[in-house]
Write a protein that holds these residues in place. Structure first.
Motif, short mmCIF file in Angstrom:
data_model
loop_
_atom_site.label_atom_id
_atom_site.label_comp_id
_atom_site.label_asym_id
_atom_site.label_seq_id
_atom_site.Cartn_x
_atom_site.Cartn_y
_atom_site.Cartn_z
N GLY A 28 -48.74 36.17 59.17
CA GLY A 28 -49.23 35.35 58.06
C GLY A 28 -49.90 34.07 58.51
N LEU A 29 -50.17 33.23 57.54
CA LEU A 29 -50.85 31.96 57.77
C LEU A 29 -49.99 30.81 57.28
N SER A 30 -50.03 29.73 57.99
CA SER A 30 -49.40 28.50 57.50
C SER A 30 -50.40 27.75 56.63
N VAL A 31 -49.87 26.92 55.74
CA VAL A 31 -50.71 26.16 54.82
C VAL A 31 -50.55 24.68 55.14
N ALA A 32 -51.65 24.04 55.52
CA ALA A 32 -51.64 22.62 55.85
C ALA A 32 -51.67 21.80 54.57
N LEU A 33 -50.62 21.01 54.35
CA LEU A 33 -50.52 20.19 53.14
C LEU A 33 -50.22 18.74 53.50
N ASP A 34 -50.84 17.85 52.75
CA ASP A 34 -50.49 16.44 52.89
C ASP A 34 -49.14 16.19 52.24
N PRO A 35 -48.28 15.38 52.85
CA PRO A 35 -46.97 15.12 52.25
C PRO A 35 -47.12 14.34 50.95
N PRO A 36 -46.19 14.50 50.03
CA PRO A 36 -46.24 13.71 48.79
C PRO A 36 -45.93 12.25 49.07
N PRO A 37 -46.13 11.36 48.11
CA PRO A 37 -45.76 9.95 48.32
C PRO A 37 -44.30 9.82 48.75
N GLU A 38 -44.02 8.81 49.55
CA GLU A 38 -42.68 8.65 50.12
C GLU A 38 -41.61 8.48 49.05
#
Length: 341
Positions: A158-168
């Motif tokens: 499969g593939l990993s999905v690059a995501l920006d983290p949510p606000p702290e």
């Protein structure tokens, strides 16, 4: 004379001419109330329950679209798991390329909608088991595609999905719940408004009698294709959300049994009812979790792998005996939300 008058009144009331029409809440009010409830729940629930809540929201997108296709239009689909996989893989590929989640969502939904249009054009010429066979073939083709184009889809890994983290200040699970339920409520609102109008009447007319619908001026083929396109778009939204939830995509996440579970879920919840689709989404999360707990307690891996399907089957039989119209046909839920039939 009194008896005759009473009989006439009873007859007219039975025809619905004198019976007061129940007013249903407007979909906007229902969705607004649901949004407030979800926001409150995300602050009260622990992280794992928030993740489960987010999963229910993701499932609601696909069950709502499938109940419109099968419950309101009468087209049987066993391939919605494959449509979800289409949306998930498209989001993963787009997100890893551009790192823009809104853009990735749009591209994923458009790709799944296009796939649904192609399947819908073929499905409009098929009926009954032939249609089920076509969608079943689609469900089995997707895993082989990922293996054939190994360099693009990375085969079974499969593939990993690059995501920006949510606000702290926002936990990941809470952000996922907001995202999934925001999308789910938008999908449900659009579907509710859509089936309340002429399109909904055309769907029911085609489902009940294609010949009569055609004589009434309904374009049967176009209505069936549009129903499949709308349902596919909802499946694309659901697949995209699952890619965000798992932050990865693989063929094992969208097996053939997923399509079977989706179909059983909308039948148990209540065909033709968007509130029944919510019941189905809840069951899709609750019953496998219950089966996993039972399997772990017995220590049998074989039992754990097959128990979910058994539990769904048992629940399906019990609900069909107790409430043939599904959970949405129970008097309390029917009075609150009504049915879309």
């Amino acid at each position: 004379m009194t008896d005759v008058r009473t009989a006439k009144t009873t007859t007219v009331t039975g025809l619905g001419l004198l019976a007061p029409k129940r007013r249903r809440p407007h979909p906007v009010l229902v969705v607004a109330g649901a949004a407030v409830l979800v926001i409150v729940l995300t602050y009260l629930l622990p992280p794992f329950r928030n993740y489960q809540l987010a999963t229910v929201g993701a499932y609601l997108c696909v069950t709502a679209g499938l109940t419109v296709l099968t419950g309101l239009n009468g087209q049987l689909s066993l391939g919605h798991g494959a449509l979800m996989a289409t949306g998930a893989y498209t989001l993963a590929l787009t997100q890893n390329r551009f790192l823009n989640l809104p853009l990735s969502f749009v591209v994923a939904v458009l790709a799944t909608t296009a796939a649904g249009a192609v399947i819908g054009l073929a499905a409009a010429r098929l009926r009954g088991p032939y249609l089920a066979g076509l969608t079943l073939a689609v469900a089995t083709v997707v895993p082989s595609v990922t293996s054939t184009f190994d360099e693009t889809f990375n085969s079974d890994q499969g593939l990993s999905v690059a995501l920006d983290p949510p606000p702290e200040t926002v936990p990941m699970e809470q952000w996922q719940a907001w995202l999934c339920w925001g999308a789910a409520l938008i999908v449900v609102l659009l579907l509710a408004l859509l089936v309340r109008g002429r399109f909904g009447r055309d769907l029911r007319a085609v489902r009940d009698d294609e010949t009569a619908a055609r004589l009434a001026g309904v374009d049967v083929a176009r209505t069936q294709v549009l129903a499949f396109v709308v349902s596919a778009a909802c499946a694309g939204v659901a697949g995209s959300l699952f890619a965000v939830l798992a932050q990865s995509v693989s063929p094992g996440a969208f097996p053939l049994t997923l399509s079977l579970f989706l179909l059983m879920a909308i039948v148990i919840g209540g065909l033709g009812s968007l509130f029944g689709a919510l019941w189905g989404a809840v069951l899709l999360v609750a019953l496998p979790a219950l089966s996993q707990s039972v399997g772990e307690s017995t220590g049998s891996q074989r039992l754990e792998g097959n128990l979910a399907l058994v539990v769904f089957g048992v629940v399906l039989v019990v609900v069909m005996l107790a409430a043939p119209g599904g959970l949405a046909s129970i008097r309390i839920t029917n009075r609150l939300f009504g049915r879309n039939r």
